[in-house]
Design a protein around this motif. Sequence first.
Motif, PDB file in Angstrom:
ATOM      1  N   GLY A   1       0.824  -1.203   0.000  1.00 52.04           N
ATOM      2  CA  GLY A   1       0.000   0.000   0.000  1.00 52.04           C
ATOM      3  C   GLY A   1       0.859   1.254   0.000  1.00 52.04           C
ATOM      4  N   ALA A   2       0.330   2.298  -0.613  1.00 55.50           N
ATOM      5  CA  ALA A   2       1.108   3.518  -0.811  1.00 55.50           C
ATOM      6  C   ALA A   2       1.484   4.199   0.500  1.00 55.50           C
ATOM      7  N   GLY A   3       0.549   4.266   1.451  1.00 52.19           N
ATOM      8  CA  GLY A   3       0.828   4.982   2.700  1.00 52.19           C
ATOM      9  C   GLY A   3       1.973   4.372   3.484  1.00 52.19           C
ATOM     10  N   ARG A   4       1.931   3.052   3.672  1.00 52.78           N
ATOM     11  CA  ARG A   4       2.997   2.377   4.429  1.00 52.78           C
ATOM     12  C   ARG A   4       4.316   2.430   3.659  1.00 52.78           C
ATOM     13  N   ALA A   5       4.242   2.281   2.330  1.00 57.28           N
ATOM     14  CA  ALA A   5       5.459   2.347   1.515  1.00 57.28           C
ATOM     15  C   ALA A   5       6.110   3.720   1.618  1.00 57.28           C
ATOM     16  N   LYS A   6       5.305   4.772   1.561  1.00 61.13           N
ATOM     17  CA  LYS A   6       5.846   6.121   1.679  1.00 61.13           C
ATOM     18  C   LYS A   6       6.502   6.327   3.042  1.00 61.13           C
ATOM     19  N   GLU A   7       5.888   5.798   4.083  1.00 56.57           N
ATOM     20  CA  GLU A   7       6.484   5.920   5.420  1.00 56.57           C
ATOM     21  C   GLU A   7       7.859   5.264   5.469  1.00 56.57           C
ATOM     22  N   LEU A   8       7.948   4.041   4.958  1.00 55.72           N
ATOM     23  CA  LEU A   8       9.235   3.323   5.000  1.00 55.72           C
ATOM     24  C   LEU A   8      10.286   4.010   4.133  1.00 55.72           C
ATOM     25  N   ILE A   9       9.880   4.493   2.971  1.00 52.62           N
ATOM     26  CA  ILE A   9      10.836   5.119   2.055  1.00 52.62           C
ATOM     27  C   ILE A   9      11.248   6.504   2.545  1.00 52.62           C
ATOM     28  N   TYR A  10      10.297   7.302   3.013  1.00 53.84           N
ATOM     29  CA  TYR A  10      10.630   8.654   3.480  1.00 53.84           C
ATOM     30  C   TYR A  10      11.519   8.625   4.721  1.00 53.84           C
ATOM     31  N   THR A  11      11.229   7.692   5.647  1.00 54.23           N
ATOM     32  CA  THR A  11      11.989   7.642   6.915  1.00 54.23           C
ATOM     33  C   THR A  11      13.256   6.821   6.803  1.00 54.23           C
ATOM     34  N   GLY A  12      13.309   5.890   5.836  1.00 57.66           N
ATOM     35  CA  GLY A  12      14.445   4.978   5.747  1.00 57.66           C
ATOM     36  C   GLY A  12      14.457   3.948   6.863  1.00 57.66           C
ATOM     37  N   GLU A  13      13.318   3.769   7.525  1.00 57.65           N
ATOM     38  CA  GLU A  13      13.225   2.857   8.667  1.00 57.65           C
ATOM     39  C   GLU A  13      13.524   1.415   8.246  1.00 57.65           C
ATOM     40  N   MET A  14      14.276   0.714   9.087  1.00 56.39           N
ATOM     41  CA  MET A  14      14.532  -0.704   8.873  1.00 56.39           C
ATOM     42  C   MET A  14      13.583  -1.503   9.767  1.00 56.39           C
ATOM     43  N   ILE A  15      12.904  -2.492   9.200  1.00 59.54           N
ATOM     44  CA  ILE A  15      11.940  -3.270   9.965  1.00 59.54           C
ATOM     45  C   ILE A  15      12.386  -4.722  10.096  1.00 59.54           C
ATOM     46  N   LYS A  16      11.920  -5.360  11.151  1.00 58.11           N
ATOM     47  CA  LYS A  16      12.240  -6.763  11.406  1.00 58.11           C
ATOM     48  C   LYS A  16      11.318  -7.675  10.613  1.00 58.11           C
ATOM     49  N   ALA A  17      11.661  -8.952  10.624  1.00 58.04           N
ATOM     50  CA  ALA A  17      10.912  -9.924   9.831  1.00 58.04           C
ATOM     51  C   ALA A  17       9.452 -10.002  10.243  1.00 58.04           C
ATOM     52  N   ASP A  18       9.172  -9.928  11.549  1.00 52.93           N
ATOM     53  CA  ASP A  18       7.779 -10.065  11.978  1.00 52.93           C
ATOM     54  C   ASP A  18       6.921  -8.907  11.490  1.00 52.93           C
ATOM     55  N   GLU A  19       7.486  -7.697  11.446  1.00 52.11           N
ATOM     56  CA  GLU A  19       6.747  -6.559  10.917  1.00 52.11           C
ATOM     57  C   GLU A  19       6.590  -6.680   9.404  1.00 52.11           C
ATOM     58  N   ALA A  20       7.619  -7.168   8.727  1.00 46.24           N
ATOM     59  CA  ALA A  20       7.528  -7.384   7.279  1.00 46.24           C
ATOM     60  C   ALA A  20       6.421  -8.386   6.958  1.00 46.24           C
ATOM     61  N   TYR A  21       6.296  -9.391   7.794  1.00 44.24           N
ATOM     62  CA  TYR A  21       5.220 -10.379   7.612  1.00 44.24           C
ATOM     63  C   TYR A  21       3.860  -9.745   7.881  1.00 44.24           C
ATOM     64  N   ARG A  22       3.774  -8.946   8.930  1.00 41.06           N
ATOM     65  CA  ARG A  22       2.497  -8.329   9.311  1.00 41.06           C
ATOM     66  C   ARG A  22       1.942  -7.433   8.210  1.00 41.06           C
ATOM     67  N   ILE A  23       2.826  -6.716   7.518  1.00 37.28           N
ATOM     68  CA  ILE A  23       2.360  -5.781   6.488  1.00 37.28           C
ATOM     69  C   ILE A  23       2.299  -6.415   5.097  1.00 37.28           C
ATOM     70  N   GLY A  24       2.641  -7.692   4.997  1.00 41.58           N
ATOM     71  CA  GLY A  24       2.499  -8.390   3.728  1.00 41.58           C
ATOM     72  C   GLY A  24       3.703  -8.345   2.812  1.00 41.58           C
ATOM     73  N   LEU A  25       4.836  -7.925   3.353  1.00 40.43           N
ATOM     74  CA  LEU A  25       6.047  -7.874   2.531  1.00 40.43           C
ATOM     75  C   LEU A  25       6.655  -9.258   2.340  1.00 40.43           C
ATOM     76  N   VAL A  26       6.502 -10.142   3.317  1.00 41.39           N
ATOM     77  CA  VAL A  26       6.989 -11.507   3.185  1.00 41.39           C
ATOM     78  C   VAL A  26       5.846 -12.493   3.400  1.00 41.39           C
ATOM     79  N   ASN A  27       6.007 -13.688   2.835  1.00 36.52           N
ATOM     80  CA  ASN A  27       4.971 -14.720   2.925  1.00 36.52           C
ATOM     81  C   ASN A  27       5.073 -15.564   4.183  1.00 36.52           C
ATOM     82  N   LYS A  28       6.301 -15.737   4.676  1.00 36.07           N
ATOM     83  CA  LYS A  28       6.510 -16.689   5.766  1.00 36.07           C
ATOM     84  C   LYS A  28       7.802 -16.355   6.494  1.00 36.07           C
ATOM     85  N   ILE A  29       7.838 -16.634   7.812  1.00 34.30           N
ATOM     86  CA  ILE A  29       9.053 -16.484   8.611  1.00 34.30           C
ATOM     87  C   ILE A  29       9.416 -17.847   9.183  1.00 34.30           C
TER      88      ILE A  29
END
Length: 260
Positions: free
Chosen positions: A154-182
């Motif tokens: 989604g655009a809103g979450r993507a803009k947040e990550l790109i604008y801030t440069g925030e690094m996220i952990k695997a569990d958050e990546a899974y929660r937002i749908g960036l990864v399929n499985k941990i």
Amino acid sequence: MEFKNIIFEKEDNIALVTINRPKALNALNSETLKDLEAVIEMLEKDSEIYAVILKGSGDKAFVAGADISEMKDLNEEQGREFGRLGNKVFRRLEKLNKPTIAAISGFALGGGCELAMACDIRIASEKARFGQPEAGLGITPGFGGTQRLARLIGAGRAKELIYTGEMIKADEAYRIGLVNKIVALEALLDEAKAMAKKIAENAPIAVKLCKDAIDRGLQVDIDSAIEIEAEDFGKCFSTEDQKEGMSAFLEKREKQFKNR
């Protein structure tokens, strides 16, 4: 064929592609991108490969990003050409006519996150970390990050990550749908191979057409997408594998697909 920065292996009908620059945390320079494009071309032509696993060498990083030492002194035109090279290779990977699985051990930052997003499926170890930190380096994501990340989460979450440069952990990546499985780090490759094997057991032409229908359908309106699906559905009935799959089901026996 041998490559300087990539290891290519084949196990039955599964290809294992390893980005192999461990001292640079597998960072992508022009040479590595050109190696990867050559591997993709080889995969396009190999009818005996039914699924592809992409990973980084070692446990610390999948790919830590594009190579900053190469990018540092580029001028505007050189920067544009470097971005075009990465985008061309990643788009070719995305359009590869067989399913791809990214097995993400550690850092998948910048170009590494973009490479993972160009794959069909992403499996992450619990130690994986994701981010698009480019703005902190004075640049934008250049290998598709501004486009694929927004489409995935989604655009809103993507803009947040790109604008801030925030690094996220695997569990958050899974929660937002960036990864399929941990999975646990030590189980990562086995899990990717198990999924690839499960995919490879299905009719290869049908899987290829499933990928085609999904990817092309996402680019058009729903009515046009349904027509794409009908077209690919119909193509399946010209294959020997469709006859075999349905006959095996009705006869209650093991299917024997031949990719024909």
